[in-house]
Design an enzyme around this catalytic site. Structure first.
Site, short mmCIF file in Angstrom:
data_model
loop_
_atom_site.label_atom_id
_atom_site.label_comp_id
_atom_site.label_asym_id
_atom_site.label_seq_id
_atom_site.Cartn_x
_atom_site.Cartn_y
_atom_site.Cartn_z
N PHE A 531 1.08 -1.06 0.07
CA PHE A 531 0.27 -0.09 0.14
C PHE A 531 0.80 1.48 0.13
O PHE A 531 0.07 2.98 0.13
CB PHE A 531 -0.95 -0.29 1.17
CG PHE A 531 -1.97 -1.05 0.97
CD1 PHE A 531 -3.10 -1.03 -0.08
CD2 PHE A 531 -1.91 -2.07 1.45
CE1 PHE A 531 -3.97 -1.68 -0.39
CE2 PHE A 531 -2.80 -3.73 1.17
CZ PHE A 531 -3.67 -3.21 0.64
N HIS A 570 -0.57 -7.85 8.84
CA HIS A 570 0.40 -9.22 8.49
C HIS A 570 -1.03 -10.02 8.13
O HIS A 570 -0.43 -11.02 7.79
CB HIS A 570 1.25 -10.05 8.68
CG HIS A 570 2.76 -8.95 9.54
ND1 HIS A 570 2.76 -8.08 10.65
CD2 HIS A 570 4.02 -9.02 9.29
CE1 HIS A 570 3.38 -7.47 10.65
NE2 HIS A 570 4.51 -7.83 9.93
#
Ligand SMILES: Cc1ncc(C[n+]2csc(CCOP(=O)(O)OP(=O)(O)O)c2C)c(N)n1
Ligand SMILES: [Mg+2]
Length: 782
Positions: A531, A570
Site C-alpha cells: 500500500f 500481516h
C-alpha cells in the site's frame, strides 16, 4: 494565451500551460540528448517544443482531446493537455531504438508522481553501464551514458515521493538531474505553507556531496537568467553523464503569468507588489531584453547579434503569432471534420427511417436537434442515434435495420478509441502464452517449496541477462524466505540486490527500468506493505499502456507474499483493493510455489506488468521439483479444477484452498461431493469460462475468500453469475464465505475468528445443501 481562449470559448475543457517557466526549459533542451529520458510534469511545454516533439498543431489537438494517436501523439486525447510522451513502441508492440531518439515518459497528473519512475529511468543507465553485454545492439543505451531528467514544481516537492526519490537516488548514485521550477506557489498556496525555510535547495543542503564523497551536486539559479541557466545545465549534464552523480537544479524566481490553469486567476491570491514583480521578471521579457542587447565579437572583430532592432524582433513575434493562429484553425478543422461527416451519415439514415416510421415526427425532431448543433461531437451523435431506436422499437423495415447497423458499427469503431490498450493487444500478450506443464523425473523427491522458486529464478537469471531482482533483504540473504538464496553471489550485486525500506520507489525503480528494455522483478516484502506503493502502481504502472495508447510499456513483475496470514498488518489478503485499483496489471494468486514459478516463466515470455502473490506459509511445505525449470508455465486467466465433484462448485484461491480441501473431506463424509476450482488469477479471471461449465453441472456455487465481505468474493461472484451467466444454471442462492469485515486479529484464535475456517466452510456449504434437501441434510444447530 491562445490555449486559454480555446477553453474560454468552450472548444477545450481545461487548459494548463507552461507560461512563466519557458526559459530554463530552453537551457535543459540544449543539453538533452538522444537516448536521454525526461520524467516531468505539465509545465514542460517549451522543453517539448524545443526538442521538436511538440508543434503548434499538436498543442491545439491535445487541448481538444483529439482521439487519434497520429494527431495527439501523447495520449490520443486520453489525457489533459500538457501531459507529454514519446513513442517507445512500434505499432506491432516491439521496441523502437530508444538510444537514438528523445524519450519522454508519459506524464501523470498526481503531483510528484513522476519521481519514482524517474529513479528507475536513471538506474537503467547504471545497469547498462555496469552489466557487460546487456544491450549489445545499443537499442536502449549507449553504455549507460543517458541522463534521466526530472522536472517538478516547487510545491510538489512537499510530497513524500519527492523526498523518497531524492534519498534513494543519492544512495544508488544514478545519473538523474532534477529541475525544480520554483514560482513560489502551488496553485494559490504560497511557499511559506509548503516548504521549510521557503526554499527546497536550502533544506536539501545535507545532500550536497563534498569532494569525491557521495551525494548530490546542487545548483541554485534564477529562472530568467538565460546565460546562467545554460552554464548550470551544461555543468549538470556533464556531472550526471560522466560521473553518474545525481544533480538538483533549483530554478528560482519563476512566475505564473496566467495563474495556475484555466480554472482561476492569480489576482485572487497575489498582492500588487508580487504581481508587479512577476511582470518585471517574467522570464520571456528578460530573455527578450537579452536577445535585443546581445552582442558578441568574433575572431575577425565582427559583431554578432540575434536581431538588429526592436522592429525585427516584433516582426518575428508577429510571424510566430500567425503560425499559431493557422495551426489553431487547422487543428480545430481536423478535429471536427470526421465528426461532421459522421453526423451527416446519421442524419441521412434518420431521414430515411423517419419517412417509414409511424413516429416520424419524433425522429425528425431528434434529427433537427442533431443538425442544429454547431460543433457536434461523438456523444451528440450517438445520443441521438440511440434515442431514435427507442421510437422505432416496435417497427420493422429495412431503413431501421440500416440505422441499427450503422449505430452498432459506429460504436464498435469509436469505443476502442477510449478503451483500447489497457493490456497488450499484441501476439505475445500474457494471456496468449500457452501452458507448458511441469515435468518430473520418475524418482523426483519432495523438497521445501522455496527451492522451486529459488532454482527457477536461478534458471531465469541465467537465461535472461536483462532480469534484475531487488527489494528489501533480496540481495545478501536472498529474501526473507530464502527464495533467492545464493543468487546474488552467483549472478552478481548488480542483478540481485538489496534496497532501502521504501516501497514506492522500489516500484518506481522497476517501472523506469522496465520502460528502458530491462526486465526488473521488484520485490515487496509483504503484501500488506504494497500500500505504500499503491499510488505509483495504480496511477503510473497500471495506466501506462492505456494512457499512452499502447506506445509505452513497463513489463514490471512485482513479487510479493501474502495469503492467509495473521494480524492486522500481516494478513496478506486485501485482494479486493488490488482488483479495483490495478486494472492494467495482472493479479496472480498461485496456490503453491510450482504454480508461482510457472507464472514467472509465463510473464517472461510476454511483456506486461503483473503482481504475483506467493503464499507466505507455503515456502516450507513440500513440493516436487520439476525438471523443466524456467520453461513450464502457468497460463494466465485460466482456472484449474483441483477436485472434481457433482453436488456443488467451490471457487477459491491461494492458501485458502488448503482449508477448502480439508473441509471437502468432511463434506464427503456426510455425502456432499464438492468440485473445487482454483481461480489462480484474479485479473483476468477465467477467460475460458470453466467455472460456468462446472456450475452447469452442479447448479450450486460457493465462493470462499480470505478477503473482507464485498472484496474479491464480490468480484468473483459478479464474474461468474453476471458475466459468465451462471445465474441461469443455479438451483440455490450463490453464497460467499469470507473473512470478517475487520482486519484479521493476530494468533491462531485471531485467525480462527477472523478468516474462514474449516468449520465455516463446512457449515456454509452444508447449509446450501440443507436448504435444497432438508430431509437428507438435517440442520446442524436447531
Ligand atoms: C497528488 C495531487 N494533489 C493535488 C493535485 C492538484 N494540483 C495540481 S497542480 C497543483 C500545484 C502544484 O504546484 P507546483 O508543484 O508548485 O507546480 P506549478 O504548477 O506551480 O508549476 C496541485 C495542488 C494533484 N494534481 N495531485
Ligand atoms: Mg509552483
Amino acid at each position: 494565451m491562445s490555449g486559454r481562449r480555446e477553453v474560454l470559448t468552450g472548444k477545450a475543457k481545461f487548459g494548463i500551460f507552461g507560461s512563466g517557466k519557458e526559459v530554463p526549459q530552453l537551457a535543459m533542451a540544449k543539453v538533452f540528448q538522444k537516448g536521454d529520458w525526461r520524467s516531468g510534469y505539465y509545465r514542460d511545454q517549451t522543453f517539448m517544443m524545443a526538442i521538436g516533439e511538440y508543434a503548434p498543431h499538436h498543442f491545439f489537438s491535445s487541448l481538444y482531446a483529439h482521439a487519434d494517436i497520429e494527431v495527439d501523439s501523447y495520449s490520443a486525447g486520453r489525457q489533459m493537455n500538457g501531459h507529454f510522451a514519446t513513442h517507445s513502441l512500434n505499432d506491432d508492440g516491439t521496441w523502437k531504438n530508444l538510444a537514438q531518439q528523445y524519450n519522454v515518459s508519459a506524464d501523470i497528473s498526481p503531483t510528484a508522481g513522476q519521481m519514482p519512475r524517474l529513479l528507475g529511468l536513471a538506474e537503467a543507465s547504471k545497469k547498462y553501464k555496469n552489466i557487460k553485454d546487456l544491450d549489445p545492439k545499443h537499442k536502449f543505451s549507449n553504455e549507460g551514458n543517458e541522463i534521466a531528467w526530472g522536472t517538478i514544481g516547487n510545491a510538489s516537492t512537499s510530497e513524500g515521493l519527492f523526498f523518497e526519490t531524492i534519498n534513494a537516488a543519492g544512495v544508488l548514485k544514478v545519473p538523474m538531474v532534477i529541475s525544480i521550477w520554483d514560482d513560489a506557489y502551488g496553485i494559490s498556496v504560497h511557499a511559506k505553507h509548503q516548504t521549510t525555510k521557503e526554499s527546497i535547495s536550502e533544506i536539501l543542503k545535507g545532500f550536497q556531496r563534498e569532494g569525491k564523497g557521495s551525494g548530490y551536486e546542487i545548483f541554485v539559479v534564477d529562472g530568467w537568467n538565460y546565460t546562467q541557466l545554460v552554464d548550470v545545465y551544461t555543468k549538470a549534464a556533464r556531472i550526471a553523464r560522466q560521473e553518474h552523480v545525481p544533480v538538483i537544479i533549483h530554478v528560482k524566481e519563476l512566475t505564473q503569468p496566467l495563474g495556475h490553469s484555466t480554472s482561476g486567476s492569480h489576482e485572487r491570491y497575489k498582492n500588487q507588489e508580487r504581481l508587479n514583480w512577476e511582470k518585471e521578471f517574467d522570464c520571456l521579457k528578460k530573455m527578450r531584453e537579452w536577445l535585443l542587447n546581445f552582442e558578441l565579437e568574433d575572431q575577425d572583430g565582427e559583431v554578432l547579434k540575434f536581431v538588429n532592432s526592436e522592429e525585427e524582433l516584433v516582426a518575428i513575434e508577429k510571424e510566430a503569432k500567425k503560425i499559431v493562429s493557422k495551426a489553431k484553425r487547422e487543428a480545430w478543422n481536423d478535429y471536427m471534420k470526421p465528426m461532421i461527416q459522421e453526423r451527416s451519415q446519421l442524419l441521412k439514415l434518420l431521414e430515411k427511417a423517419a419517412l417509414k416510421s409511424e413516429n416520424e415526427i419524433f425522429i425528425n425532431r431528434l434529427k433537427r436537434e442533431l443538425a442544429e448543433i454547431d460543433e457536434p461531437i461523438r456523444k451528440n451523435i450517438l445520443t441521438i442515434g440511440r434515442k431514435s431506436l427507442i421510437y422505432l422499437r416496435e417497427e420493422d423495415f429495412k431503413e431501421k435495420e440500416q440505422l441499427q447497423n450503422w449505430i452498432k458499427e459506429y460504436r464498435e469503431i469509436q469505443q476502442p478509441k477510449y478503451s483500447a490498450h489497457l493490456y497488450s493487444e499484441h501476439e505475445n500478450k500474457a494471456t496468449n502464452i500457452p501452458e507448458v506443464e511441469a515435468q518430473y523425473d520418475d524418482d523426483s523427491e519432495d523438497f521445501d517449496a522455496r527451492i522451486i522458486i529459488r532454482d527457477n529464478f536461478d534458471t531465469l537469471l541465467s537465461k535472461h541477462r536483462e532480469i534484475l531482482i531487488f527489494g528489501e533483504d533480496s540481495g545478501k540473504i536472498g529474501d526473507v524466505n530464502q527464495g533467492l538464496e545464493g543468487l546474488q553471489k552467483k549472478h552478481g550485486e548488480e542483478r540481485v540486490y538489496d534496497t532501502g525500506i521504501r516501497e514506492a520507489t522500489i516500484i518506481g525503480q522497476g517501472i523506469g527500468m522496465a520502460m528502458r528494455g530491462l526486465r526488473p522483478i521488484a520485490e515487496i516484502q509483504y503484501l500488506d506493505y504494497l500500500f505504500y506503493a499503491t499510488q505509483v502502481l495504480t496511477d503510473d504502472l497500471a495506466t501506462l499502456r492505456y494512457r499512452s495508447f499502447g506506445k509505452q510499456m513497463a513489463p514490471l513483475i512485482i513479487r510479493t507474499r501474502g495469503h492467509r496470514l495473521e494480524g492486522i498488518w500481516h494478513s496478506g489478503s486485501q485482494m479486493g483493493s488490488l482488483i479495483n485499483l490495478f486494472r492494467g496489471l495482472y493479479i496472480l494468486v498461485p496456490r503453491n510455489m510450482t504454480k508461482a514459478a510457472g507464472f514467472y516463466n509465463t510473464l517472461m515470455q510476454s511483456n506486461e506488468p503483473a503482481i504475483v502473490i506467493e503464499n507466505l506459509n507455503g515456502y516450507r511445505l513440500k513440493e516436487k521439483i520439476p525438471n523443466n525449470l524456467g520453461e513450464f508455465t502457468t497460463p494466465i486467466g485460466v482456472v484449474e479444477t483441483i477436485k472434481e465433484g457433482t453436488d456443488i462448485t467451490l471457487v477459491s484461491y491461494g492458501s485458502t484452498l488448503k482449508i477448502v480441501e480439508e473441509a471437502s473431506k468432511d463434506l464427503s463424509q456426510v455425502g456432499i461431493d464438492v468440485e473445487i476450482i482454483d481461480a489462480q488469477c484474479l485479473l483476468p479471471f477465467d477467460l475460458n469460462e470453466d467455472v460456468l461449465l462446472s456450475v452447469q453441472k452442479t447448479n450450486r456455487l460457493v465462493i470462499i475468500d480470505e478477503d473482507i465481505p464485498g472484496g474479491a468474493s464480490a468480484y468473483l461472484l459478479d464474474e461468474i453469475v453476471n458475466t459468465q451467466g451462471a445465474y441461469y444454471h443455479l438451483d440455490s442462492k450463490p453464497v460467499t464465505i469470507t473473512a470478517k469485515a475487520h482486519r484479521p486479529a493476530y494468533g491462531t484464535d485471531g485467525d480462527y475468528f477472523s478468516k474462514p475456517s474449516v468449520n465455516d466452510i463446512f457449515e456454509g456449504v452444508y447449509k446450501v445443501m440443507q436448504e435444497y434437501d432438508p430431509v437428507k441434510f438435517k440442520s446442524l444447530y436447531s
